[in-house]
Design an enzyme around this catalytic site. Structure first.
Site, PDB file in Angstrom:
ATOM      1  N   HIS A 127      -2.948   5.604   3.496  1.00 15.76           N
ATOM      2  CA  HIS A 127      -2.475   6.002   4.825  1.00 15.76           C
ATOM      3  C   HIS A 127      -2.281   4.816   5.777  1.00 15.76           C
ATOM      4  O   HIS A 127      -2.757   4.835   6.919  1.00 15.76           O
ATOM      5  CB  HIS A 127      -3.405   7.048   5.442  1.00 15.76           C
ATOM      6  CG  HIS A 127      -3.464   8.314   4.656  1.00 15.76           C
ATOM      7  ND1 HIS A 127      -2.384   9.171   4.556  1.00 15.76           N
ATOM      8  CD2 HIS A 127      -4.448   8.856   3.890  1.00 15.76           C
ATOM      9  CE1 HIS A 127      -2.711  10.184   3.774  1.00 15.76           C
ATOM     10  NE2 HIS A 127      -3.943  10.017   3.350  1.00 15.76           N
TER      11      HIS A 127
ATOM     12  N   SER B 289      -5.071  15.057   3.702  1.00 14.26           N
ATOM     13  CA  SER B 289      -4.467  14.098   2.771  1.00 14.26           C
ATOM     14  C   SER B 289      -3.973  14.817   1.520  1.00 14.26           C
ATOM     15  O   SER B 289      -3.087  15.658   1.599  1.00 14.26           O
ATOM     16  CB  SER B 289      -5.458  12.975   2.446  1.00 14.26           C
ATOM     17  OG  SER B 289      -4.836  11.925   1.743  1.00 14.26           O
TER      18      SER B 289
END
Length: 297
Positions: free
Chosen positions: A188, A79
């Site tokens: 996400h 991430s």
């Protein structure tokens, strides 16, 4: 976070000072003195985690005499860590990385009103079970796999109601446990599209440059070396799945036998659970860790 490292190393202090200057705030003071609620704000947490990892790398390079480009075959990050990996490889300057992550955190927080989104960790769930659960729990809302971390840990993200339904349904899908995560936004997943749009604009103004070490990208679990492709993937990553389990397996298949996690001890266990306990996986956080790694390389 970072206090011991900064006290021991001028190279680390330089990193924290440069990040503070880039952001126009005393982020390092928040990292070392708190308050916790300020540090855990995603617009502060993202550049802080990056700064800590890059500080470890800078100490390793400047005081340990280890050049990343000489020792590493690939870089990867989970991430926000993908920005850290790209900074380490030279695609972004430290200052630009800090500013991009500050904006990324702020944009992600603003994308969904507080209380409308949620995330949950599924323990004892593989990707097939997690996907089936997400599909069943959605019921017209967003509920999708956000992080495929390892063979027994998958994270869902989406509308709060759908995520709560998923947690309540875990036993029906043979999943050991579902735990709501204390996050400020549903990362996400498609609800993050406004943040993806903001990052597309920011990355157009500050595009990645050529980098010294190939990257295994989150959303493809594959090698990328082209800066233009990286730019597109970083935008896609905001709403897309972090394919960490697949990345670990792909790196092993590419011949990687040793992994080094800089600045934390979160990803290393995921690597071994995903790609095999036979791999050499090292977490490097303290000066003692850095010295031990430098001797072994």
């Amino acid at each position: 976070m970072g206090a011991e490292l900064a006290a021991a190393s001028p190279a680390a202090r330089e990193v924290f000072e440069e990040v503070d200057d880039a952001l126009g705030q005393k982020l390092f003071e928040i990292m070392t003195q708190g308050p916790d609620e300020a540090l855990t704000l995603t617009e502060n947490a993202q550049p802080a985690i990056m700064a800590h990892a890059i500080a470890v790398l800078r100490v390793l390079e400047k005081e340990g005499g280890i050049a990343l480009a000489d020792k590493a075959d690939f870089v990867a990050g989970h991430s926000l860590g993908e920005y850290t990996a790209l900074c380490a490889a030279g695609a972004f300057s430290l200052a630009d990385t800090a500013r991009l992550l500050k904006l990324r955190g702020r944009s992600m927080q603003a994308a969904v009103p507080v209380g409308e989104g949620a995330m949950a960790a599924l323990l004892g769930a593989d990707i097939e079970k997690a996907t089936a659960l997400a599909d069943a729990a959605a019921q017209g809302e967003v509920c999708t796999v956000a992080n495929d971390n390892d063979p027994g840990q998958v994270v869902l993200s989406g509308h709060k109601g759908a995520i709560e339904r998923a947690v309540a349904m875990v036993k029906d899908f043979g999943i050991k446990r579902g735990v709501l995560l204390p996050v400020s936004a549903p990362f996400h997943c498609p609800l993050m599209q406004p943040a993806a749009d903001a990052m597309a604009q920011a990355l157009a103004a500050t595009p990645p440059q050529a980098f010294r070490v190939p990257l295994f990208a989150n959303v493809t679990a594959a090698v990328v070396t082209d800066p233009a492709q990286v730019q597109a993937l970083l935008v896609e990553q905001v709403t897309g799945r972090v394919r960490w389990r697949e990345s670990a397996i792909a790196m092993k298949e590419a011949g990687v036998e040793a992994f080094v996690e800089l600045g934390g001890k979160v990803l290393a266990p995921m690597i071994t659970r995903s790609a095999g306990a036979d791999l050499a996986v090292t977490s490097v956080i303290t000066m003692a860790d850095i010295e031990a790694l430098a001797k072994g390389l």
